[in-house]
Design a protein around this motif. Structure first.
Motif, PDB file in Angstrom:
ATOM      1  N   PRO A   6       0.814  -1.221   0.000  1.00 29.15           N
ATOM      2  CA  PRO A   6       0.000   0.000   0.000  1.00 29.15           C
ATOM      3  C   PRO A   6       0.849   1.273   0.000  1.00 29.15           C
ATOM      4  CG  PRO A   6      -0.873  -1.559   1.584  1.00 29.15           C
ATOM      5  CD  PRO A   6       0.454  -2.099   1.128  1.00 29.15           C
ATOM      6  N   TYR A   7       1.958   1.257   0.719  1.00 28.28           N
ATOM      7  CA  TYR A   7       2.828   2.439   0.771  1.00 28.28           C
ATOM      8  C   TYR A   7       3.491   2.696  -0.582  1.00 28.28           C
ATOM      9  CZ  TYR A   7       2.260   2.225   5.821  1.00 28.28           C
ATOM     10  OH  TYR A   7       1.731   2.220   7.081  1.00 28.28           O
ATOM     11  N   ILE A   8       3.872   1.629  -1.250  1.00 28.76           N
ATOM     12  CA  ILE A   8       4.473   1.771  -2.583  1.00 28.76           C
ATOM     13  C   ILE A   8       3.439   2.342  -3.554  1.00 28.76           C
ATOM     14  CG2 ILE A   8       5.428   0.493  -4.554  1.00 28.76           C
ATOM     15  CD1 ILE A   8       6.655  -1.451  -2.408  1.00 28.76           C
ATOM     16  N   ALA A   9       2.225   1.825  -3.477  1.00 27.42           N
ATOM     17  CA  ALA A   9       1.159   2.293  -4.377  1.00 27.42           C
ATOM     18  C   ALA A   9       0.807   3.754  -4.116  1.00 27.42           C
ATOM     19  CB  ALA A   9      -0.082   1.413  -4.216  1.00 27.42           C
ATOM     20  N   THR A  10       0.665   4.138  -2.840  1.00 27.09           N
ATOM     21  CA  THR A  10       0.293   5.528  -2.552  1.00 27.09           C
ATOM     22  C   THR A  10       1.438   6.481  -2.862  1.00 27.09           C
ATOM     23  OG1 THR A  10       0.856   5.287  -0.196  1.00 27.09           O
ATOM     24  CG2 THR A  10      -1.452   4.901  -0.838  1.00 27.09           C
ATOM     25  N   THR A  11       2.661   6.036  -2.666  1.00 28.24           N
ATOM     26  CA  THR A  11       3.815   6.867  -3.028  1.00 28.24           C
ATOM     27  C   THR A  11       3.878   7.050  -4.533  1.00 28.24           C
ATOM     28  OG1 THR A  11       5.043   6.199  -1.057  1.00 28.24           O
ATOM     29  CG2 THR A  11       6.337   7.076  -2.910  1.00 28.24           C
ATOM     30  N   ALA A  12       3.688   5.986  -5.285  1.00 28.80           N
ATOM     31  CA  ALA A  12       3.702   6.080  -6.749  1.00 28.80           C
ATOM     32  C   ALA A  12       2.604   7.019  -7.242  1.00 28.80           C
ATOM     33  CB  ALA A  12       3.543   4.694  -7.380  1.00 28.80           C
ATOM     34  N   GLY A  13       1.423   6.911  -6.654  1.00 30.67           N
ATOM     35  CA  GLY A  13       0.315   7.781  -7.057  1.00 30.67           C
ATOM     36  C   GLY A  13       0.576   9.239  -6.775  1.00 30.67           C
ATOM     37  N   THR A  14       1.111   9.527  -5.594  1.00 27.58           N
ATOM     38  CA  THR A  14       1.367  10.929  -5.263  1.00 27.58           C
ATOM     39  C   THR A  14       2.539  11.488  -6.066  1.00 27.58           C
ATOM     40  OG1 THR A  14       2.641  10.294  -3.304  1.00 27.58           O
ATOM     41  CG2 THR A  14       0.331  10.884  -2.975  1.00 27.58           C
ATOM     42  N   VAL A  15       3.533  10.670  -6.354  1.00 24.96           N
ATOM     43  CA  VAL A  15       4.644  11.136  -7.200  1.00 24.96           C
ATOM     44  C   VAL A  15       4.130  11.436  -8.602  1.00 24.96           C
ATOM     45  CG1 VAL A  15       6.803  10.421  -8.335  1.00 24.96           C
ATOM     46  CG2 VAL A  15       6.509  10.072  -5.870  1.00 24.96           C
ATOM     47  N   ALA A  16       3.299  10.567  -9.142  1.00 23.13           N
ATOM     48  CA  ALA A  16       2.724  10.814 -10.474  1.00 23.13           C
ATOM     49  C   ALA A  16       1.910  12.103 -10.475  1.00 23.13           C
ATOM     50  CB  ALA A  16       1.867   9.626 -10.906  1.00 23.13           C
ATOM     51  N   CYS A  17       1.137  12.312  -9.420  1.00 23.88           N
ATOM     52  CA  CYS A  17       0.338  13.531  -9.291  1.00 23.88           C
ATOM     53  C   CYS A  17       1.244  14.758  -9.254  1.00 23.88           C
ATOM     54  CB  CYS A  17      -0.504  13.446  -8.020  1.00 23.88           C
ATOM     55  SG  CYS A  17      -1.422  14.937  -7.615  1.00 23.88           S
ATOM     56  N   ALA A  18       2.287  14.694  -8.448  1.00 19.42           N
ATOM     57  CA  ALA A  18       3.210  15.823  -8.315  1.00 19.42           C
ATOM     58  C   ALA A  18       3.903  16.142  -9.635  1.00 19.42           C
ATOM     59  CB  ALA A  18       4.241  15.520  -7.237  1.00 19.42           C
ATOM     60  N   VAL A  19       4.338  15.115 -10.325  1.00 21.55           N
ATOM     61  CA  VAL A  19       5.024  15.328 -11.608  1.00 21.55           C
ATOM     62  C   VAL A  19       4.064  15.926 -12.635  1.00 21.55           C
ATOM     63  CG1 VAL A  19       6.123  14.127 -13.558  1.00 21.55           C
ATOM     64  CG2 VAL A  19       6.800  13.580 -11.216  1.00 21.55           C
ATOM     65  N   LEU A  85      -8.990   8.107  -3.196  1.00 24.30           N
ATOM     66  CA  LEU A  85      -7.628   8.655  -3.272  1.00 24.30           C
ATOM     67  C   LEU A  85      -7.237   8.929  -4.721  1.00 24.30           C
ATOM     68  CD1 LEU A  85      -4.871   9.416  -2.077  1.00 24.30           C
ATOM     69  CD2 LEU A  85      -4.278   6.972  -2.178  1.00 24.30           C
ATOM     70  N   ALA A  86      -7.475   7.976  -5.601  1.00 22.22           N
ATOM     71  CA  ALA A  86      -7.130   8.160  -7.016  1.00 22.22           C
ATOM     72  C   ALA A  86      -7.890   9.336  -7.618  1.00 22.22           C
ATOM     73  CB  ALA A  86      -7.410   6.875  -7.797  1.00 22.22           C
ATOM     74  N   THR A  87      -9.164   9.440  -7.298  1.00 24.39           N
ATOM     75  CA  THR A  87      -9.977  10.564  -7.778  1.00 24.39           C
ATOM     76  C   THR A  87      -9.395  11.886  -7.291  1.00 24.39           C
ATOM     77  OG1 THR A  87     -11.960   9.189  -7.816  1.00 24.39           O
ATOM     78  CG2 THR A  87     -12.298  11.578  -7.743  1.00 24.39           C
ATOM     79  N   ASN A  88      -9.030  11.918  -6.020  1.00 18.58           N
ATOM     80  CA  ASN A  88      -8.456  13.125  -5.441  1.00 18.58           C
ATOM     81  C   ASN A  88      -7.153  13.506  -6.135  1.00 18.58           C
ATOM     82  OD1 ASN A  88      -6.423  14.307  -3.263  1.00 18.58           O
ATOM     83  ND2 ASN A  88      -8.493  15.000  -2.765  1.00 18.58           N
ATOM     84  N   LEU A  89      -6.297  12.533  -6.373  1.00 18.85           N
ATOM     85  CA  LEU A  89      -5.015  12.823  -7.006  1.00 18.85           C
ATOM     86  C   LEU A  89      -5.181  13.295  -8.458  1.00 18.85           C
ATOM     87  CD1 LEU A  89      -2.801   9.960  -5.528  1.00 18.85           C
ATOM     88  CD2 LEU A  89      -2.869  12.378  -4.837  1.00 18.85           C
ATOM     89  N   VAL A  90      -6.149  12.745  -9.156  1.00 17.78           N
ATOM     90  CA  VAL A  90      -6.431  13.210 -10.525  1.00 17.78           C
ATOM     91  C   VAL A  90      -6.939  14.654 -10.484  1.00 17.78           C
ATOM     92  CG1 VAL A  90      -7.949  12.887 -12.524  1.00 17.78           C
ATOM     93  CG2 VAL A  90      -6.770  10.919 -11.518  1.00 17.78           C
ATOM     94  N   LEU A  91      -7.848  14.943  -9.571  1.00 17.33           N
ATOM     95  CA  LEU A  91      -8.327  16.321  -9.420  1.00 17.33           C
ATOM     96  C   LEU A  91      -7.174  17.254  -9.079  1.00 17.33           C
ATOM     97  CD1 LEU A  91     -11.584  15.697  -7.361  1.00 17.33           C
ATOM     98  CD2 LEU A  91     -11.471  16.763  -9.634  1.00 17.33           C
ATOM     99  N   ASN A  92      -6.313  16.809  -8.198  1.00 17.53           N
ATOM    100  CA  ASN A  92      -5.174  17.608  -7.773  1.00 17.53           C
ATOM    101  C   ASN A  92      -4.253  17.925  -8.946  1.00 17.53           C
ATOM    102  OD1 ASN A  92      -2.481  18.200  -6.770  1.00 17.53           O
ATOM    103  ND2 ASN A  92      -3.186  17.548  -4.759  1.00 17.53           N
TER     104      ASN A  92
END
Length: 159
Positions: A6-19, A85-92
């Motif tokens: 889960p930590y790897i997945a959430t880190t990957a998602g937030t890094v993708a969002c940030a980039v 979480l995924a929806t939030n990161l896409v919106l972000n």
């Protein structure tokens, strides 16, 4: 023993969002420099610092929540949280495209509002699993609320 998945997945998602958001954001563009800004607009240097801290927070708290949900056998809740979480990161990530690329201030203000609601919902969902994690994630909801007010003010000043 807890799984790190889960930590790897959430880190990957937030890094993708940030980039993705960083690629679209250009505070040095002629467009952004030409905009009227409210007196309470933070200096440009504040945004990458704040967002880096918030993305780290999102990855850690969401990883913890998903790990705990899976350990407790709450697969359906873990899936619902992952979708939120995924929806939030896409919106972000996509807000930067709305603001910096489409130059649509009204839509950017609305977009920021939807992100703020999504962020508050993520904190609410987190609280059902871990009160300390929800408290740690609360600044994200606060920051997106601030971003909504700021986006709205930009729209008002630049109609």
């Amino acid at each position: 023993m807890p799984s790190f998945t889960p930590y790897i997945a959430t880190t990957a998602g937030t890094v993708a969002c940030a980039v993705a958001g960083s690629i679209a954001s250009d505070p040095n563009s002629l467009y952004y420099k030409s905009l009227k800004k409210p007196d309470w607009n933070p200096p440009n240097q504040v945004f990458p610092i704040a967002w880096t801290a918030l993305y780290t927070d999102i990855a850690a708290t969401s990883g913890l929540v998903l790990s705990q949900l899976k350990q407790r056998g709450r697969k359906k809740d873990a899936r619902a949280y992952s979708i939120a979480l995924a929806t939030n990161l896409v919106l972000n990530a996509s807000w930067s495209y709305t603001f910096f690329r489409s130059h649509n201030m009204g839509l950017a203000a609305l977009h920021a509002g939807v992100l703020a609601v999504s962020s508050a919902d993520l904190v609410r969902r987190t609280a059902t699993v871990s009160t300390p994690a929800a408290a740690a994630l609360a600044p994200y909801a606060g920051w997106t609320g601030f971003a909504t007010a700021l986006s709205t003010k930009f729209w008002q000043l630049n109609k």
